[in-house]
Scaffold this active site. Sequence first.
Site, PDB file in Angstrom:
ATOM      1  N   ASP A  14       0.812  -1.214   0.000  1.00 16.36           N
ATOM      2  CA  ASP A  14       0.000   0.000   0.000  1.00 16.36           C
ATOM      3  C   ASP A  14       0.846   1.266   0.000  1.00 16.36           C
ATOM      4  OD1 ASP A  14      -2.185  -1.663   0.048  1.00 16.36           O
ATOM      5  OD2 ASP A  14      -2.479  -1.524   2.201  1.00 16.36           O
ATOM      6  N   ARG A  94       0.635   1.833  16.271  1.00 14.50           N
ATOM      7  CA  ARG A  94       0.083   2.944  15.481  1.00 14.50           C
ATOM      8  C   ARG A  94       0.182   4.299  16.172  1.00 14.50           C
ATOM      9  NH1 ARG A  94       0.893  -1.382  12.695  1.00 14.50           N
ATOM     10  NH2 ARG A  94      -0.740  -2.006  11.244  1.00 14.50           N
ATOM     11  N   ASP A 123      -7.038   0.946  11.533  1.00 15.30           N
ATOM     12  CA  ASP A 123      -5.822   1.741  11.627  1.00 15.30           C
ATOM     13  C   ASP A 123      -6.034   3.193  11.208  1.00 15.30           C
ATOM     14  OD1 ASP A 123      -4.239  -0.201  12.693  1.00 15.30           O
ATOM     15  OD2 ASP A 123      -3.334  -0.823  10.801  1.00 15.30           O
ATOM     16  N   SER A 175      -2.233  -9.633   3.603  1.00 14.09           N
ATOM     17  CA  SER A 175      -1.793  -8.379   4.188  1.00 14.09           C
ATOM     18  C   SER A 175      -1.138  -8.708   5.521  1.00 14.09           C
ATOM     19  CB  SER A 175      -2.996  -7.441   4.391  1.00 14.09           C
ATOM     20  OG  SER A 175      -2.592  -6.271   5.058  1.00 14.09           O
TER      21      SER A 175
END
Length: 415
Positions: A14, A94, A123, A175
């Site tokens: 990504d 994160r 996220d 992923s």
Amino acid sequence: MKEKIILGYSGGLDTSIMIPWLKENYDCEIIAVTCDLGQGEKELKDIKEKAIKSGASKAYVEDVKNQFVTDFLWKLLKSGAKYEGEYLLGTLSRPLIAKKLVDIAIKENATAICHGATGKGNDQVRFELAIKSFSSKFKIIAPWRTWNITSRSEAIDYAHSKNIPIQATKKSPYSNDRNIWYVSHEGGDLESTENEHNSEFYQMTNTLDKTPNHADFISIQFFQGIPVALNQIEYSPVELLSKLNEISGKHGIGIIDIIENRLIGMKSRGVYETPGGTVLYKAHQYLESICLDKDVLHMKQRIAQDYANLVYNGLWYTPLKEALDAFIDETQKNLTGDVKLKLFKGHCLFSGAQSPSSLYHKDFSTFEKDDVYDQFDAQGFIQIYGLPIKINSIMKENSLKNFHSIENMRENNKL
């Protein structure tokens, strides 16, 4: 003057394609920021060079492993939080990544921050709430919510069209996210709940058929709820967790395959590897069982679910989180001791614990003769403790008598 955009850059599919996409859609300079969270040399090798070749004007790689472990993971460990009873919240990285993005955005005098989270995932919330908690001035760009790419397959095609090297393929479209705490696997055949997951994609953990046929016994030493030594040898936080990952992963410990409820409102399936974290949670739990009194332990267990939801939902930098941390830290003041564990074939088994603050007292708990507890005292305790139940029973008996009396009167009147 060109706009400066700070991109949270992992080097995965990504964020790799976001560099050329941003340059196509904005008159901008891209500054890539990668956080070293212990994902390993393989993922970080040449990542700066890749970012520059993809079109970034500058690339940072920030080593935040120690901060991640000490300021984030140890707080999580002390809380005992597991999302929906199982998930050890590896995406706790994160808020830390977001803080670094803001720091560099300020340093570089940037106007926008871009992240690679999808419009379906959690996220996006975690990144953006953390960014907002430190600054409200930066524009946030989330390409997955605006671009015309609609799938990972299309993203792979776009990467190939731009000659950007990626690991993901259409045959293996998983992923993945990795740091020193965990590895996550999503997508591909995991999108059906009917499929058993393919254990060939494990990165930190042995499959059970490859685990040793002998057990390993280890001991973990804690000081005020924080692990400080393994087998009586002190290590830095990063070293200790890394060594636990190695030995626990060897024994196939820490695999979960769960259907979780995303914050955004849908269910998703993920396979998570958390070998060292799973062992630390077990050891910490055993130590709490001997050091915390019942009321504190039970209250802490109730709070753990709230803490897990808070972390999962991206609310790390909030007053509530700080207040819960204050309570948790208070409960950990006497949590110092040594826990022994047996690791074997995916299992982490309790093998003993000791602490100078232990509330377990053999003289009281023994089934043998003792001189400290009078068993006759329990009779009075049960009488008092059970008094509400006794009164309720009396009330029911009297009500039943009154009912029968009324029924008899009705029958007599009918005569």
